[in-house]
Design a protein around this motif. Structure first.
Motif, PDB file in Angstrom:
ATOM      1  N   GLY A 159      51.291  51.981  31.463  1.00  0.00           N
ATOM      2  CA  GLY A 159      51.297  50.535  31.673  1.00  0.00           C
ATOM      3  C   GLY A 159      52.539  49.875  31.112  1.00  0.00           C
ATOM      4  O   GLY A 159      52.812  49.970  29.920  1.00  0.00           O
ATOM      5  N   ALA A 160      53.291  49.213  32.002  1.00  0.00           N
ATOM      6  CA  ALA A 160      54.504  48.506  31.571  1.00  0.00           C
ATOM      7  C   ALA A 160      54.268  47.005  31.568  1.00  0.00           C
ATOM      8  O   ALA A 160      55.076  46.222  32.069  1.00  0.00           O
ATOM      9  N   GLY A 161      53.118  46.572  31.035  1.00  0.00           N
ATOM     10  CA  GLY A 161      52.853  45.141  30.854  1.00  0.00           C
ATOM     11  C   GLY A 161      53.397  44.714  29.492  1.00  0.00           C
ATOM     12  O   GLY A 161      54.233  45.394  28.881  1.00  0.00           O
ATOM     13  N   PHE A 162      52.879  43.600  29.001  1.00  0.00           N
ATOM     14  CA  PHE A 162      53.370  43.084  27.716  1.00  0.00           C
ATOM     15  C   PHE A 162      53.062  44.063  26.582  1.00  0.00           C
ATOM     16  O   PHE A 162      53.895  44.312  25.711  1.00  0.00           O
ATOM     17  N   HIS A 186      54.917  54.621  31.887  1.00  0.00           N
ATOM     18  CA  HIS A 186      54.495  54.868  33.270  1.00  0.00           C
ATOM     19  C   HIS A 186      53.855  53.610  33.837  1.00  0.00           C
ATOM     20  O   HIS A 186      52.882  53.098  33.277  1.00  0.00           O
ATOM     21  N   GLU A 187      54.400  53.119  34.930  1.00  0.00           N
ATOM     22  CA  GLU A 187      53.877  51.918  35.581  1.00  0.00           C
ATOM     23  C   GLU A 187      53.453  52.292  36.999  1.00  0.00           C
ATOM     24  O   GLU A 187      54.240  52.844  37.757  1.00  0.00           O
ATOM     25  N   LYS A 188      52.218  51.944  37.343  1.00  0.00           N
ATOM     26  CA  LYS A 188      51.738  52.393  38.655  1.00  0.00           C
ATOM     27  C   LYS A 188      52.330  51.597  39.824  1.00  0.00           C
ATOM     28  O   LYS A 188      52.418  52.098  40.932  1.00  0.00           O
ATOM     29  N   GLU A 189      52.758  50.362  39.550  1.00  0.00           N
ATOM     30  CA  GLU A 189      53.318  49.557  40.642  1.00  0.00           C
ATOM     31  C   GLU A 189      54.712  50.061  41.030  1.00  0.00           C
ATOM     32  O   GLU A 189      55.373  50.757  40.255  1.00  0.00           O
ATOM     33  N   PHE A 194      51.359  30.631  27.937  1.00  0.00           N
ATOM     34  CA  PHE A 194      51.589  29.936  26.669  1.00  0.00           C
ATOM     35  C   PHE A 194      51.854  31.004  25.610  1.00  0.00           C
ATOM     36  O   PHE A 194      51.073  31.957  25.510  1.00  0.00           O
ATOM     37  N   ILE A 195      52.911  30.832  24.843  1.00  0.00           N
ATOM     38  CA  ILE A 195      53.174  31.780  23.754  1.00  0.00           C
ATOM     39  C   ILE A 195      53.225  31.021  22.436  1.00  0.00           C
ATOM     40  O   ILE A 195      54.116  30.207  22.184  1.00  0.00           O
ATOM     41  N   TRP A 196      52.223  31.309  21.617  1.00  0.00           N
ATOM     42  CA  TRP A 196      52.111  30.683  20.300  1.00  0.00           C
ATOM     43  C   TRP A 196      53.061  31.352  19.308  1.00  0.00           C
ATOM     44  O   TRP A 196      53.685  32.366  19.601  1.00  0.00           O
ATOM     45  N   GLU A 222      51.392  56.573  38.171  1.00  0.00           N
ATOM     46  CA  GLU A 222      50.047  56.103  37.819  1.00  0.00           C
ATOM     47  C   GLU A 222      49.370  57.075  36.854  1.00  0.00           C
ATOM     48  O   GLU A 222      49.300  58.272  37.120  1.00  0.00           O
ATOM     49  N   ALA A 223      48.869  56.524  35.762  1.00  0.00           N
ATOM     50  CA  ALA A 223      48.120  57.349  34.809  1.00  0.00           C
ATOM     51  C   ALA A 223      46.654  57.374  35.234  1.00  0.00           C
ATOM     52  O   ALA A 223      46.115  56.360  35.671  1.00  0.00           O
ATOM     53  N   VAL A 224      46.031  58.510  35.086  1.00  0.00           N
ATOM     54  CA  VAL A 224      44.616  58.595  35.491  1.00  0.00           C
ATOM     55  C   VAL A 224      43.709  58.986  34.326  1.00  0.00           C
ATOM     56  O   VAL A 224      42.490  58.899  34.444  1.00  0.00           O
ATOM     57  N   ALA A 240      47.336  53.862  25.866  1.00  0.00           N
ATOM     58  CA  ALA A 240      46.731  53.274  27.056  1.00  0.00           C
ATOM     59  C   ALA A 240      46.968  51.772  26.994  1.00  0.00           C
ATOM     60  O   ALA A 240      46.312  51.061  26.228  1.00  0.00           O
ATOM     61  N   ALA A 241      47.940  51.305  27.759  1.00  0.00           N
ATOM     62  CA  ALA A 241      48.246  49.866  27.829  1.00  0.00           C
ATOM     63  C   ALA A 241      48.169  49.456  29.297  1.00  0.00           C
ATOM     64  O   ALA A 241      48.994  48.689  29.792  1.00  0.00           O
ATOM     65  N   ASP A 242      47.153  49.999  29.978  1.00  0.00           N
ATOM     66  CA  ASP A 242      47.072  49.825  31.428  1.00  0.00           C
ATOM     67  C   ASP A 242      46.079  48.735  31.828  1.00  0.00           C
ATOM     68  O   ASP A 242      45.471  48.794  32.892  1.00  0.00           O
TER      69      ASP A 242
END
Ligand SMILES: Cc1cc2nc3c(=O)[nH]c(=O)nc-3n(C[C@H](O)[C@H](O)[C@H](O)COP(=O)(O)OP(=O)(O)OC[C@H]3O[C@@H](n4cnc5c(N)ncnc54)[C@H](O)[C@@H]3O)c2cc1C
Length: 372
Positions: A7-10, A29-32, A43-45, A121-123, A146-148
């Motif tokens: 997962g390549a999110g935040f 690893h990013e599935k997109e 919003f970022i506090w 994609e991680a499974v 696991a950041a997916d």
């Protein structure tokens, strides 16, 4: 030491950068097919800003993000709470498009030379430190993350006890042009609520480069409002002052229901679960991404300091879990009660996470006075 991250999110990128900066080799690893932010604005506090500082993305974020001078709530057109922010007072909050935030984090990851594989994609994962990919490969690592996201396949492969809950309201998020709303109170974040003739809410948030983020909340069972494309007549009749924005929305927007995920444990052996995969929460406190980045940062700090990865992951959870649980519980309560309609619930209970200094950040690099 090597980490494989799903997962390549935040959360995933924050973990990758924080580990890399502490001497780890990392692969994400990013599935997109491409790195793209979904969900309009964010919003970022202060806690999220401090985490961004620690992963080298703060300067790019702050350059351009909107710093609202005030935050207000209006119920049926009447202001019922107001707080000055972003000055010398207590609260620091920036509003921006998700793409702006994501681009800053990606740029930092690139500066660190981090390998991000798209269409990867991680499974699943195994506790001894193996990440399984959809293409059939199994990759060994000292640490698997696991950041997916909220529907994490890696988390689910581990068979962890997981509580998932949905709430009564859902949200349409959209970005529009801010041109009709410049100056004065329109620089504020404004939380518009209506309880009559029907329950509707629009959270109004200016962003960078003349963009305006609208968060349009309605009960899930309101078939006229909880739908895409939005019906401008339904929303415009309740919020006439926002009609110039509402009528430009057209077919745009994304709809999500308020959700919560809670795990019995955040790690198994060498596998850590972080971000929405571990602790998604309703967006009533705007803390999901802030917590995701904070917890990714502290994970890197603690696992680097220790010599035994599984034990370090337990220490990480022992240290961070209470604040995350607290924030989830308060967010859920606000989602259940719609108490924000009575005015901002800004107290040390609700904003405990926002005021927290993330473990692994460098407070000396984030002098609050530079924000004034
Ligand atoms: C309506 C709404 C408003 C919100 N507003 C705010 C806010 O204002 N402030 C705030 O801090 N938070 C907010 N949040 C929460 C925030 O969006 C999330 O907490 C945050 O995106 C979590 O980051 P993440 O990296 O854990 O997950 P995600 O952002 O979901 O990233 C997961 C990544 O993993 C990838 N992926 C998924 N499955 C796989 C797989 N099997 N293999 C490889 N890659 C995979 C995805 O494509 C994605 O890139 C809001 C949430 C909602 C729903």
């Amino acid at each position: 030491m090597h980490a494989e991250i799903a997962g390549a999110g935040f959360a995933g990128l924050a973990a990758a950068i924080a580990l890399r900066r502490r001497g780890w080799s990392v692969r994400v690893h990013e599935k997109e097919a491409e790195l793209r932010a979904f969900g309009a604005g964010i919003f970022i506090w202060e806690n999220g800003q401090r985490a961004l500082q620690a992963i080298g993305a703060y300067e790019d974020v702050a350059r351009g993000a909107h710093r609202p001078p005030g935050y207000e709530t209006r119920r049926n057109g009447v202001r019922n709470s107001f707080e000055k922010i972003n000055g010398t007072n207590r609260y620091l909050l920036q509003t921006m498009t998700r793409q702006h935030l994501y681009s800053a984090i990606i740029a930092s990851a690139e500066r660190e030379g981090i390998e991000v594989l798209t269409r990867s994609e991680a499974v699943g994962a195994r506790p001894e430190g193996v990440l399984h990919l959809a293409d059939g490969r199994s990759l060994e690592a000292d640490l698997v993350i696991a950041a997916d996201g909220v529907r994490s396949a890696v988390r689910d492969s581990l068979g962890l006890a997981c509580e998932r809950r949905k709430y009564q309201d859902g949200i349409v998020r959209v970005l529009v042009d801010r041109a009709p709303f410049i100056g004065g109170d329109w620089e504020h974040v404004i939380d518009f609520w209506a309880f009559e003739p029907r329950i509707l809410r629009i959270l109004y948030a200016p962003c960078e480069e003349g963009r305006l983020y609208l968060v349009m909340m309605s009960p899930r069972d309101d078939k006229e409002a909880a739908t895409l494309p939005i019906d401008p007549a339904v929303w415009g009749s309740v919020f006439p002052m926002l009609v110039p924005a509402i009528q430009t929305i057209g077919a745009r927007g994304r709809y999500d229901v308020y959700e919560m995920t809670r795990l019995d444990t955040w790690s198994v052996g060498r596998v850590a679960i972080v971000g929405d995969a571990a602790h998604a929460l309703p967006p009533t406190l705007a803390q999901g991404a802030c917590l995701a980045m904070m917890n990714a940062l502290s994970l890197a700090e603690i696992v680097t300091a220790g010599s035994d990865v599984p034990a370090s992951l337990k220490r990480w959870e022992d240290q961070e879990r209470a604040l995350t649980d607290h924030t989830q519980a308060r967010s859920a309560e606000l989602a259940r009660t719609r108490a924000l309609g009575a005015g901002m619930q800004w107290d040390d209970v609700g904003l405990r996470a926002a005021l927290h200094v993330p473990f692994g950040s460098r407070p000396e690099e984030f002098p609050r006075r530079t924000q004034a």
